[in-house]
Write an enzyme that holds these catalytic residues in place. Structure first.
Site, PDB file in Angstrom:
ATOM      1  N   LYS A   1      42.663 120.045 137.490  1.00 42.83           N
ATOM      2  CA  LYS A   1      41.459 120.815 137.129  1.00 42.83           C
ATOM      3  C   LYS A   1      40.551 121.067 138.341  1.00 42.83           C
ATOM      4  O   LYS A   1      40.122 122.193 138.581  1.00 42.83           O
ATOM      5  CB  LYS A   1      40.639 120.084 136.041  1.00 42.83           C
TER       6      LYS A   1
ATOM      7  N   ARG B   1      35.018 116.900 126.666  1.00 43.17           N
ATOM      8  CA  ARG B   1      36.058 115.870 126.667  1.00 43.17           C
ATOM      9  C   ARG B   1      36.175 115.179 125.320  1.00 43.17           C
ATOM     10  O   ARG B   1      37.013 114.290 125.164  1.00 43.17           O
ATOM     11  CB  ARG B   1      35.710 114.830 127.723  1.00 43.17           C
TER      12      ARG B   1
ATOM     13  N   ARG C   1      45.755 110.685 145.555  1.00 42.02           N
ATOM     14  CA  ARG C   1      44.594 111.574 145.724  1.00 42.02           C
ATOM     15  C   ARG C   1      43.509 110.892 146.561  1.00 42.02           C
ATOM     16  O   ARG C   1      43.250 109.703 146.443  1.00 42.02           O
ATOM     17  CB  ARG C   1      44.022 111.931 144.352  1.00 42.02           C
TER      18      ARG C   1
ATOM     19  N   ARG D   1      38.838 107.279 145.068  1.00 34.68           N
ATOM     20  CA  ARG D   1      37.780 107.085 144.077  1.00 34.68           C
ATOM     21  C   ARG D   1      37.868 105.699 143.443  1.00 34.68           C
ATOM     22  O   ARG D   1      38.948 105.153 143.272  1.00 34.68           O
ATOM     23  CB  ARG D   1      37.907 108.156 142.977  1.00 34.68           C
TER      24      ARG D   1
ATOM     25  N   ARG E   1      42.026 105.761 131.796  1.00 34.87           N
ATOM     26  CA  ARG E   1      41.592 107.167 131.704  1.00 34.87           C
ATOM     27  C   ARG E   1      42.623 108.006 130.945  1.00 34.87           C
ATOM     28  O   ARG E   1      42.271 108.900 130.183  1.00 34.87           O
ATOM     29  CB  ARG E   1      41.354 107.740 133.111  1.00 34.87           C
TER      30      ARG E   1
HETATM   31  P1  AMP Z   1      36.645 113.394 136.354  1.00 35.17           P
HETATM   32  O1  AMP Z   1      36.287 113.571 137.785  1.00 35.17           O
HETATM   33  O2  AMP Z   1      36.493 114.657 135.539  1.00 35.17           O
HETATM   34  O3  AMP Z   1      37.988 112.734 136.147  1.00 35.17           O
HETATM   35  O4  AMP Z   1      35.547 112.387 135.738  1.00 35.17           O
HETATM   36  C1  AMP Z   1      35.399 111.079 136.246  1.00 35.17           C
HETATM   37  C2  AMP Z   1      34.713 110.193 135.202  1.00 35.17           C
HETATM   38  O5  AMP Z   1      33.405 110.727 134.886  1.00 35.17           O
HETATM   39  C3  AMP Z   1      35.423 110.095 133.848  1.00 35.17           C
HETATM   40  O6  AMP Z   1      36.446 109.136 133.853  1.00 35.17           O
HETATM   41  C4  AMP Z   1      34.257 109.710 132.936  1.00 35.17           C
HETATM   42  O7  AMP Z   1      33.890 108.350 133.109  1.00 35.17           O
HETATM   43  C5  AMP Z   1      33.116 110.552 133.501  1.00 35.17           C
HETATM   44  N1  AMP Z   1      33.061 111.883 132.865  1.00 35.17           N
HETATM   45  C6  AMP Z   1      33.265 113.095 133.468  1.00 35.17           C
HETATM   46  N2  AMP Z   1      33.133 114.099 132.582  1.00 35.17           N
HETATM   47  C7  AMP Z   1      32.838 113.521 131.391  1.00 35.17           C
HETATM   48  C8  AMP Z   1      32.593 114.035 130.091  1.00 35.17           C
HETATM   49  N3  AMP Z   1      32.639 115.350 129.834  1.00 35.17           N
HETATM   50  N4  AMP Z   1      32.309 113.136 129.105  1.00 35.17           N
HETATM   51  C9  AMP Z   1      32.248 111.814 129.347  1.00 35.17           C
HETATM   52  N5  AMP Z   1      32.479 111.269 130.552  1.00 35.17           N
HETATM   53  C10 AMP Z   1      32.772 112.101 131.571  1.00 35.17           C
END
Ligand code: AMP
Length: 214
Positions: A13, A88, A127, A162, A173
């Site tokens: 994404k 999400r 990554r 990360r 996740r």
């Molecule tokens: P990402 O970079 O999109 O994988 O997001 C990293 C982390 O941020 C996720 O594992 C969640 O802890 C939090 N996060 C990001 N977007 C959301 C969302 N829409 N709802 C809830 N938690 C989120």
């Protein structure tokens, strides 16, 4: 272009959103990037979100919805946006529908990026992400490594793994994705907005999405 990018962690994404942004100037709205910046800067939002993120859990809907509501109301979103990592949960999708209704905005598509689990696991463990909160460029140690000394090729900041990319957090996740986010595929299919796009090679995925929007 007003789209949502759906897909599990590691589906591509962030990479695809950045390519689309560079191509046509639409805004990338990544809730993950916004939260990581907040954690780094130690803001109230960051303090609340940190624990959930490190565990690979979802941050509570109320916090996320507030972020998106503020962001979507900003003038730069009128031209177009790519939602990356939001919604999400079904509840987030319902709230998003209400927000877009109020703003009189129609989504073009919800693009579901698909890749096999083995590829996703490999991408997540290799990554690296630029530590500069305003950059957050994504690298892959095998296919797209950073510059010498683990430096970002764009801004020169250090490129890091990360905190939520330990094996334990990755497994969590993916579990959370299957339980809470995957149901959005049917949700948007019923609304006739869903388009499935294979996400193996970034250039091909990018071209497939561009082909949808002409
Ligand atoms: P990402 O970079 O999109 O994988 O997001 C990293 C982390 O941020 C996720 O594992 C969640 O802890 C939090 N996060 C990001 N977007 C959301 C969302 N829409 N709802 C809830 N938690 C989120």
């Amino acid at each position: 272009m007003k789209i949502i990018l759906l897909g599990s962690p590691g589906a591509g994404k962030g990479t695809i959103a950045k390519m689309l942004t560079q191509d046509n100037g639409v805004v990338q709205i990544s809730t993950g990037d916004i939260l990581r910046t907040a954690v780094k800067e130690g803001t109230k939002l960051g303090q609340k979100a940190k624990k959930y993120m490190e565990e690979g859990a979802l941050v509570p809907d109320t916090l996320i919805i507030e972020i998106i509501e503020k962001r979507l109301g900003q003038p730069d979103c009128r031209k177009g946006f790519i939602l990356d990592g939001f919604p999400r949960t079904i509840n987030q999708a319902i709230e998003l529908g209400k927000m877009l209704g109020k703003l009189n905005i129609n989504l073009d598509y919800v693009i579901n990026l698909e890749a096999p689990l083995a590829i996703i696991m490999d991408r997540l463990t290799t990554r690296r992400t630029c530590s500069n909160p305003t950059c957050q460029e994504i690298y892959n140690m095998r296919n797209n490594p950073p510059a010498a000394g683990e430096q970002c090729k764009k801004c020169g900041h250090k490129v890091v793994q990360r905190a939520d990319e330990t094996e334990e957090a990755i497994a969590e996740r993916i579990k959370v994705y299957n339980e809470k986010t995957a149901p959005l595929i049917d949700f948007y299919e019923e609304k006739k907005l869903l388009r499935n796009v294979e996400s193996l090679y970034a250039d091909e995925t990018f071209a497939a999405i561009k082909a949808l929007s002409v």
